[in-house]
Design an enzyme around this catalytic site. Structure first.
Site, PDB file in Angstrom:
ATOM      1  N   HIS A   1      38.090  12.142  45.387  1.00 49.70           N
ATOM      2  CA  HIS A   1      37.676  12.838  44.165  1.00 49.70           C
ATOM      3  C   HIS A   1      36.200  12.595  43.868  1.00 49.70           C
ATOM      4  O   HIS A   1      35.541  11.793  44.525  1.00 49.70           O
ATOM      5  CB  HIS A   1      38.559  12.390  42.997  1.00 49.70           C
ATOM      6  CG  HIS A   1      38.873  13.471  42.015  1.00 49.70           C
ATOM      7  ND1 HIS A   1      38.247  13.572  40.802  1.00 49.70           N
ATOM      8  CD2 HIS A   1      39.747  14.514  42.084  1.00 49.70           C
ATOM      9  CE1 HIS A   1      38.736  14.610  40.142  1.00 49.70           C
ATOM     10  NE2 HIS A   1      39.645  15.205  40.897  1.00 49.70           N
TER      11      HIS A   1
ATOM     12  N   THR B   1      34.147  11.128  41.620  1.00 49.88           N
ATOM     13  CA  THR B   1      33.429   9.895  41.276  1.00 49.88           C
ATOM     14  C   THR B   1      33.256   8.957  42.466  1.00 49.88           C
ATOM     15  O   THR B   1      32.135   8.525  42.750  1.00 49.88           O
ATOM     16  CB  THR B   1      34.098   9.201  40.090  1.00 49.88           C
ATOM     17  OG1 THR B   1      34.123  10.107  38.979  1.00 49.88           O
ATOM     18  CG2 THR B   1      33.340   7.954  39.679  1.00 49.88           C
TER      19      THR B   1
ATOM     20  N   HIS C   1      41.405  15.710  29.065  1.00 47.83           N
ATOM     21  CA  HIS C   1      41.527  17.160  29.276  1.00 47.83           C
ATOM     22  C   HIS C   1      42.837  17.695  28.706  1.00 47.83           C
ATOM     23  O   HIS C   1      42.900  18.847  28.263  1.00 47.83           O
ATOM     24  CB  HIS C   1      41.449  17.493  30.764  1.00 47.83           C
ATOM     25  CG  HIS C   1      40.060  17.534  31.314  1.00 47.83           C
ATOM     26  ND1 HIS C   1      39.100  18.421  30.872  1.00 47.83           N
ATOM     27  CD2 HIS C   1      39.459  16.803  32.291  1.00 47.83           C
ATOM     28  CE1 HIS C   1      37.976  18.241  31.543  1.00 47.83           C
ATOM     29  NE2 HIS C   1      38.163  17.261  32.417  1.00 47.83           N
TER      30      HIS C   1
ATOM     31  N   ASP D   1      30.996   8.191  32.879  1.00 42.78           N
ATOM     32  CA  ASP D   1      30.083   9.210  33.386  1.00 42.78           C
ATOM     33  C   ASP D   1      29.766  10.299  32.375  1.00 42.78           C
ATOM     34  O   ASP D   1      28.758  10.976  32.472  1.00 42.78           O
ATOM     35  CB  ASP D   1      30.637   9.828  34.673  1.00 42.78           C
ATOM     36  CG  ASP D   1      32.076  10.310  34.528  1.00 42.78           C
ATOM     37  OD1 ASP D   1      32.714  10.035  33.496  1.00 42.78           O
ATOM     38  OD2 ASP D   1      32.585  10.947  35.474  1.00 42.78           O
ATOM     39  N   HIS D   2      30.651  10.477  31.366  1.00 40.87           N
ATOM     40  CA  HIS D   2      30.456  11.502  30.337  1.00 40.87           C
ATOM     41  C   HIS D   2      31.567  11.369  29.307  1.00 40.87           C
ATOM     42  O   HIS D   2      32.592  10.733  29.557  1.00 40.87           O
ATOM     43  CB  HIS D   2      30.484  12.917  30.944  1.00 40.87           C
ATOM     44  CG  HIS D   2      31.696  13.181  31.787  1.00 40.87           C
ATOM     45  ND1 HIS D   2      32.953  13.413  31.250  1.00 40.87           N
ATOM     46  CD2 HIS D   2      31.867  13.237  33.137  1.00 40.87           C
ATOM     47  CE1 HIS D   2      33.824  13.604  32.222  1.00 40.87           C
ATOM     48  NE2 HIS D   2      33.198  13.497  33.380  1.00 40.87           N
TER      49      HIS D   2
ATOM     50  N   GLU E   1      37.231   2.914  39.524  1.00 41.47           N
ATOM     51  CA  GLU E   1      37.287   4.057  38.603  1.00 41.47           C
ATOM     52  C   GLU E   1      38.675   4.256  38.003  1.00 41.47           C
ATOM     53  O   GLU E   1      39.669   4.293  38.723  1.00 41.47           O
ATOM     54  CB  GLU E   1      36.893   5.350  39.322  1.00 41.47           C
ATOM     55  CG  GLU E   1      36.819   6.533  38.375  1.00 41.47           C
ATOM     56  CD  GLU E   1      37.091   7.888  39.009  1.00 41.47           C
ATOM     57  OE1 GLU E   1      36.784   8.913  38.354  1.00 41.47           O
ATOM     58  OE2 GLU E   1      37.605   7.945  40.142  1.00 41.47           O
TER      59      GLU E   1
ATOM     60  N   ASP F   1      36.286   7.177  33.676  1.00 45.99           N
ATOM     61  CA  ASP F   1      35.836   8.569  33.768  1.00 45.99           C
ATOM     62  C   ASP F   1      36.223   9.346  32.503  1.00 45.99           C
ATOM     63  O   ASP F   1      37.360   9.303  32.049  1.00 45.99           O
ATOM     64  CB  ASP F   1      36.465   9.227  34.994  1.00 45.99           C
ATOM     65  CG  ASP F   1      35.765  10.512  35.393  1.00 45.99           C
ATOM     66  OD1 ASP F   1      35.779  11.464  34.591  1.00 45.99           O
ATOM     67  OD2 ASP F   1      35.216  10.575  36.503  1.00 45.99           O
TER      68      ASP F   1
ATOM     69  N   HIS G   1      34.621  18.349  28.753  1.00 44.23           N
ATOM     70  CA  HIS G   1      33.529  17.388  28.734  1.00 44.23           C
ATOM     71  C   HIS G   1      32.574  17.658  27.584  1.00 44.23           C
ATOM     72  O   HIS G   1      32.467  18.788  27.091  1.00 44.23           O
ATOM     73  CB  HIS G   1      32.757  17.448  30.053  1.00 44.23           C
ATOM     74  CG  HIS G   1      33.548  17.039  31.248  1.00 44.23           C
ATOM     75  ND1 HIS G   1      32.996  16.970  32.511  1.00 44.23           N
ATOM     76  CD2 HIS G   1      34.853  16.681  31.390  1.00 44.23           C
ATOM     77  CE1 HIS G   1      33.927  16.583  33.382  1.00 44.23           C
ATOM     78  NE2 HIS G   1      35.058  16.409  32.718  1.00 44.23           N
TER      79      HIS G   1
ATOM     80  N   SER H   1      31.909  15.487  36.752  1.00 49.11           N
ATOM     81  CA  SER H   1      31.973  14.153  37.362  1.00 49.11           C
ATOM     82  C   SER H   1      31.211  14.056  38.672  1.00 49.11           C
ATOM     83  O   SER H   1      30.705  12.988  39.015  1.00 49.11           O
ATOM     84  CB  SER H   1      33.438  13.747  37.572  1.00 49.11           C
ATOM     85  OG  SER H   1      34.072  13.526  36.335  1.00 49.11           O
TER      86      SER H   1
END
Length: 471
Positions: free
Chosen positions: A151, A153, A288, A326-327, A279, A50, A431, A100
């Protein structure tokens, strides 16, 4: 059955041919295509790092190469020309920069939804998540993660919700839906002492026949004949580097690879096959926080899970392995300079995350104590001036906001100090709209086109497994 005609009346006629290294001969391409052509994927294992910017993948491979002489399992698959490879557009319905929940929903429901939402269209229409589709087709289904199992995902493959933050409700949906293996953190959403409504979700899962495991040894001892709910922390699991620096955490908290192996062992004997999402959620959390030790080591933990999946698929011959993110997040990278090699190598001495360091520092800490804490964790100290700057955040003179930074710790300021020594730079703490890496191994991998939208992955999985999109 001709799998290329299987969805001739569906929304996806074909995903295309394999993508190979252009510098390899055509014989290699034909060999890989012939191996997988017209084979059905009985099992699917989808691995998600992730929030993994391409720089994170690159730095981790360089880190491992320089430390051990051997790079990452993921990049080695590219070097050996063993996978199909693509770039993937990650946008959501509401933004070119996804979160996410929308990212996972694009894979899970097959449609783009707004950020913050799980498999509910902008018009309020629910989209049936893909793990429910596979359950209805007779397969086992599960998820393992290093963040709460409720969460965004894992939830995006499993449930519908107008808000990703409704994690209490997501835990209850998991109970109703009866997935076979769900493991990660998140006792905040299962424990009667921690849930706002005081419901005992652990007891409810036990009553439904689940083995509820809360430690690594409990997980290892769990029977493969019954469903498993594993919850190993109140929120996310410890960062991998912090876990590996603490003997007690190593004994009590399983690694992502260990959870993945347990999930595969639980489901691999099922006659109709299984689907499993794996994940590494805290790669995103570390990005972050611009936390380089957290980022690289959790990516290494993810890479160990990649090996577990590939090793199984090699022997099994009926398993499609999908490896992606995912990003992007924070877009870190090694910055040019005459000392870049040595500076980057200094990260090999980091034994704790920045999160650990900054939580050790207190408002009453002295400059010398701050320097000592940093030296213990990073193998080098900082100047008196930098130590004073860090302390100023604890006196309320400065504040830092940011996702997962509830204590207002000086992540950005400290990462900038580290950057002078480790040569790692970051563009942000959030992100990004990057096109991301997507790799596939096994039956169905030959369907991958060079460039796909995130929603295409939903239909590719159904097609590879020959499960009609009729639910």
């Amino acid at each position: 059955m001709d799998r290329r005609k299987f969805f001739k009346n569906g929304s996806l006629l074909t995903i295309g041919a394999a993508v190979m290294n252009p510098f390899q001969g055509s014989a290699n391409i034909l060999d890989l295509e012939s191996v997988n052509k017209n084979k059905k994927a009985k099992n699917i294992i989808l691995l998600v790092s992730d929030g993994m910017s391409t720089g994170t993948l690159n730095m981790t491979d360089l880190f491992l190469n320089r430390k051990t002489g051997k790079g990452s399992n993921w990049i080695q698959l590219y070097k050996d020309n063993r996978v199909s490879r693509a770039l993937m557009d990650t946008a959501s319905a509401s933004s070119i920069v996804t979160d996410s929940s929308a990212a996972s929903s694009s894979w899970g429901g097959g449609f783009r939804v707004n950020n913050g939402v799980l498999n509910v269209s902008p018009q309020g229409e629910p989209h049936l998540p893909i793990w429910q589709k596979f359950k209805k087709s007779g397969k086992m289904a599960g998820c393992v993660t290093t963040v709460p199992i409720t969460h965004a995902t894992p939830a995006g493959f499993c449930v519908n919700s107008k808000s990703r933050n409704a994690q209490d409700d997501i835990a209850e949906q998991y109970l109703d839906l009866g997935f076979d293996v769900m493991m990660g953190g998140g006792s905040n959403y299962f424990s009667p002492e921690l849930r706002k409504d005081k419901k005992d979700m652990f007891a409810a899962f036990k009553a439904k026949g689940y083995q509820v495991v809360k430690t690594r040894s409990d997980m290892e001892a769990a029977s493969n004949a019954q469903p498993i709910l594993g919850v190993f922390a109140e929120d996310g699991l410890p960062y991998y580097v912090d876990r590996n620096s603490d003997e007690n955490l190593q004994k009590t908290i399983p690694s992502l690879a260990e959870m993945a192996q347990k999930a595969i062992d639980r489901m691999k004997g099922h006659k109709n096959g299984f689907v499993l999402q794996i994940e590494s959620g805290k790669v995103d959390w570390a990005a972050h926080g611009n936390d380089i030790a957290g980022l690289i080591n959790d990516q290494i933990e993810f890479d160990e899970a990649v090996k577990i999946a590939i090793d199984f698929a090699e022997k099994d011959k009926e398993t499609l392995v999908i490896i992606t993110t995912d990003h992007g997040n924070a877009n870190p990278g090694i910055i040019y300079g005459k000392d870049a090699n040595d500076n980057f190598d200094s990260i090999q001495k980091y034994t704790q995350t920045n999160e650990w360091i900054l939580n050790q520092i207190k408002p009453q800490s002295s400059v010398s104590q701050v320097k000592e804490i940093i030296e213990k964790a990073n193998g080098h100290s900082v100047s008196d001036e930098d130590a004073k700057t860090v302390l100023s955040y604890y006196d309320g003179l400065h504040k830092e906001d940011g996702l997962y930074n509830y204590k207002k710790l000086p992540y950005k300021a400290f990462a900038e100090m580290q950057g002078k020594i480790n040569s790692v730079g970051w563009i942000s703490m959030d992100h990004s709209a990057d096109y991301v890496e997507l790799a596939m191994f096994g039956p169905g991998s030959e369907l991958l086109k060079p460039f796909v939208k995130n929603t295409d992955l939903h239909y590719l999985m159904l097609q590879a497994a020959e499960v009609e999109n009729k639910f």
